[in-house]
Design an enzyme around this catalytic site. Structure first.
Site, PDB file in Angstrom:
ATOM      1  N   ASN A  58     -34.454  -1.385  -8.699  1.00  0.00           N
ATOM      2  CA  ASN A  58     -33.703  -0.895  -7.524  1.00  0.00           C
ATOM      3  C   ASN A  58     -34.617  -0.728  -6.310  1.00  0.00           C
ATOM      4  O   ASN A  58     -34.655   0.318  -5.672  1.00  0.00           O
ATOM      5  CB  ASN A  58     -32.952   0.401  -7.836  1.00  0.00           C
ATOM      6  CG  ASN A  58     -33.862   1.561  -8.222  1.00  0.00           C
ATOM      7  OD1 ASN A  58     -34.978   1.352  -8.666  1.00  0.00           O
ATOM      8  ND2 ASN A  58     -33.391   2.779  -8.054  1.00  0.00           N
ATOM      9  N   ASP A  66     -30.375   0.278 -13.270  1.00  0.00           N
ATOM     10  CA  ASP A  66     -30.752   1.692 -13.203  1.00  0.00           C
ATOM     11  C   ASP A  66     -30.687   2.258 -11.790  1.00  0.00           C
ATOM     12  O   ASP A  66     -31.095   1.622 -10.819  1.00  0.00           O
ATOM     13  CB  ASP A  66     -32.154   1.890 -13.758  1.00  0.00           C
ATOM     14  CG  ASP A  66     -32.536   3.372 -13.776  1.00  0.00           C
ATOM     15  OD1 ASP A  66     -31.852   4.132 -14.459  1.00  0.00           O
ATOM     16  OD2 ASP A  66     -33.480   3.750 -13.059  1.00  0.00           O
ATOM     17  N   ASP A 124     -39.325   8.028 -15.877  1.00  0.00           N
ATOM     18  CA  ASP A 124     -38.394   7.808 -14.772  1.00  0.00           C
ATOM     19  C   ASP A 124     -39.096   8.190 -13.459  1.00  0.00           C
ATOM     20  O   ASP A 124     -38.464   8.741 -12.537  1.00  0.00           O
ATOM     21  CB  ASP A 124     -37.088   8.585 -14.958  1.00  0.00           C
ATOM     22  CG  ASP A 124     -35.954   8.022 -14.106  1.00  0.00           C
ATOM     23  OD1 ASP A 124     -36.188   7.061 -13.350  1.00  0.00           O
ATOM     24  OD2 ASP A 124     -34.831   8.548 -14.193  1.00  0.00           O
TER      25      ASP A 124
HETATM   26  O1  DOR Z   1     -33.455  10.551 -10.428  1.00  0.00           O
HETATM   27  C1  DOR Z   1     -33.315   9.345 -10.322  1.00  0.00           C
HETATM   28  N1  DOR Z   1     -34.018   8.629  -9.437  1.00  0.00           N
HETATM   29  N2  DOR Z   1     -32.428   8.730 -11.114  1.00  0.00           N
HETATM   30  C2  DOR Z   1     -32.113   7.447 -10.959  1.00  0.00           C
HETATM   31  O2  DOR Z   1     -31.291   6.968 -11.695  1.00  0.00           O
HETATM   32  C3  DOR Z   1     -32.720   6.646  -9.890  1.00  0.00           C
HETATM   33  C4  DOR Z   1     -34.001   7.218  -9.471  1.00  0.00           C
HETATM   34  C5  DOR Z   1     -34.521   6.667  -8.185  1.00  0.00           C
HETATM   35  O3  DOR Z   1     -34.550   5.439  -8.020  1.00  0.00           O
HETATM   36  O4  DOR Z   1     -34.958   7.460  -7.334  1.00  0.00           O
HETATM   37 ZN    ZN Z   2     -34.652   5.454 -13.247  1.00  0.00          ZN
END
Ligand code: DOR
Ligand code: ZN
Length: 423
Positions: free
Chosen positions: A94, A151, A304
């Site tokens: 992303n 995601d 993450d």
């Molecule tokens: O907390 C998050 N940040 N969850 C996600 O699904 C995307 C991610 C982001 O790209 O900042």
């Molecule tokens: Zn993520």
């Protein structure tokens, strides 16, 4: 010979070995792993009292490169990785633009050439992450992707997700699912419950995650196709995954340290550094996630790692979701689970080093003769307090700030070269 690691406590779960040994490294490979190696090397490192594990593979990070490099770029992201004992990362697509074609994959791999960790791109499930048209998985695989995921967003249409699972599998790519139903989230910003009520902010109901997890497990079972569930945060999703795997669905899953360590009580601080998606849940969820990690229901611990700039995180209600995590994941896991006698070091190595590589089909995760010399060395008992300003990441949005963690990465080796040393 390049490096000799002396007298470390080696935890090599993949080879079912745990004990004190020396490790001899040359030209990027482990030559020998045995007690009292007689040969010497250009660099001899005393590892007495330290633990040696295969370099960690974090299969869920966001490096914001291309497009939002004020938050992080591939080079700084890998510096953060190295400081956390992480030698391989899989980067979520992303970015801006998103990774839905070979050209963007090539950009990432080119930029990663001089980086301090191995970088494995993840491609999108759908073009533009719009949830409509599938990407060309053969093209993404050939370009170097190791998985596909939208995601940050779910694939809302089940028919499209089912097609993706089949096509990606035959292209040799695992589908990683971000389980969320935006119709239920409807503008929520933290877990829906007592805390959201007291703060007077919109909640993100757990039903959003749980029904989406249930859908993926049902589809994986019925289609006999694998699925990987990203960032599991609720007790019910944990139960669903346990049931699914018991009944033979090919479900693998991951969680992040904040989900087995911190609850939504933290949000009382009205600080957006505790906001991520899925959100911190209740103490019962935290206990259930910890249990799932320790009993083997969860396959991988990831971060993450989601860097955001301080200006973006300044407004509690408007800030984007996400926390950085690469530099705290091992220490947090040791603190929450190992030092509380809930988990063994071998299980931690499976969760952080062995299983992610197995799921993505990438090399490494072992410390035997002939294995690649990607290694993390840590002091399991050293305590340190997380200071956001000392992080190597460009962004400082850590939910562990100010916490004292027990376990400190001392050295990281990638391809037989020292990429990080704690001094
Ligand atoms: O907390 C998050 N940040 N969850 C996600 O699904 C995307 C991610 C982001 O790209 O900042
Ligand atoms: Zn993520």
């Amino acid at each position: 010979m390049d490096i000799l690691l002396k007298n470390g406590y080696v935890v090599d779960a993949a080879n079912d070995f745990e004990g004190i040994a020396d490790i001899l490294v040359d030209k990027g490979k482990i030559i020998k792993r045995e007690p009292n190696i007689a040969e010497t090397a250009d660099k001899v490192i005393d590892c007495a009292g330290k633990t040696i594990i295969p370099g960690i593979c974090d299969m869920h990070v966001h490096f914001r490169d291309p497009g939002q490099t004020h938050k992080e770029d591939i080079i700084t992201g890998c510096e953060a990785a190295a400081a956390g004992g992480v030698t391989a990362v899989a980067c979520m697509p992303n970015t801006v633009p998103v990774v839905d074609n070979a050209e963007t994959v090539k950009y990432i791999l080119d930029k990663a050439k001089g980086a301090k960790a191995r970088v494995y791109p993840i491609g999108c499930i759908t073009k533009g992450q719009k949830g409509e048209e599938l990407c060309d998985y053969a093209e993404l695989k050939a370009a170097g992707c190791v998985a596909v995921s939208d995601d940050g967003k779910p694939v809302l249409n089940a028919r499209i997700m089912a097609k993706a699972m089949v096509k990606a599998h035959y292209a040799g790519l695992r589908v990683i699912s971000h389980c969320e139903d935006p119709n239920i989230i409807a503008g929520g910003i933290i877990n829906s419950g007592e805390v959201s009520k007291e703060l007077g902010v919109k909640g993100m109901h757990r039903i959003s995650e749980d029904i989406s997890t249930a859908r993926e497990i049902v589809m994986a079972g019925d289609l006999e196709m694998p699925i990987h569930i990203a960032h599991v945060s609720t007790a019910t999703s944990m139960l669903l995954i346990r049931l699914g795997t018991r009944y033979g669905a090919m479900v693998t899953s991951e969680t992040a340290p904040h989900y087995f360590m911190l609850s939504d009580e933290k949000l009382r601080l009205r600080d957006a550094d505790y906001r991520m998606n899925p959100p911190l849940r209740t103490a019962d969820d935290v206990a259930a996630i910890a249990e799932g990690v320790c009993d083997g229901t969860i396959d991988c611990i990831v971060t993450d790692h989601a860097p955001h700039a301080p200006e973006e995180k300044a407004d509690f209600e408007k800030a984007p979701n996400g926390v950085v995590g690469l530099e705290t994941s091992l220490a947090a896991t040791l603190t929450a689970l190992y030092h509380n006698d809930k988990i063994t070091l071998k299980r931690i190595v499976r969760l952080m080093c062995v299983n992610p590589r197995k799921i993505l089909g990438i090399a490494g995760g072992a410390l035997g003769a002939g294995d690649i010399a990607d290694i993390a060395i840590f002091d399991a008992n050293e305590e340190w307090t997380v200071d956001p300003e000392k992080l190597h990441s460009k962004s400082k949005n850590t939910c562990f700030k100010g916490m004292t963690l027990k376990g400190k990465v001392k050295m990281t080796i990638v391809d037989g070269k020292i990429v990080y040393e704690d001094k």
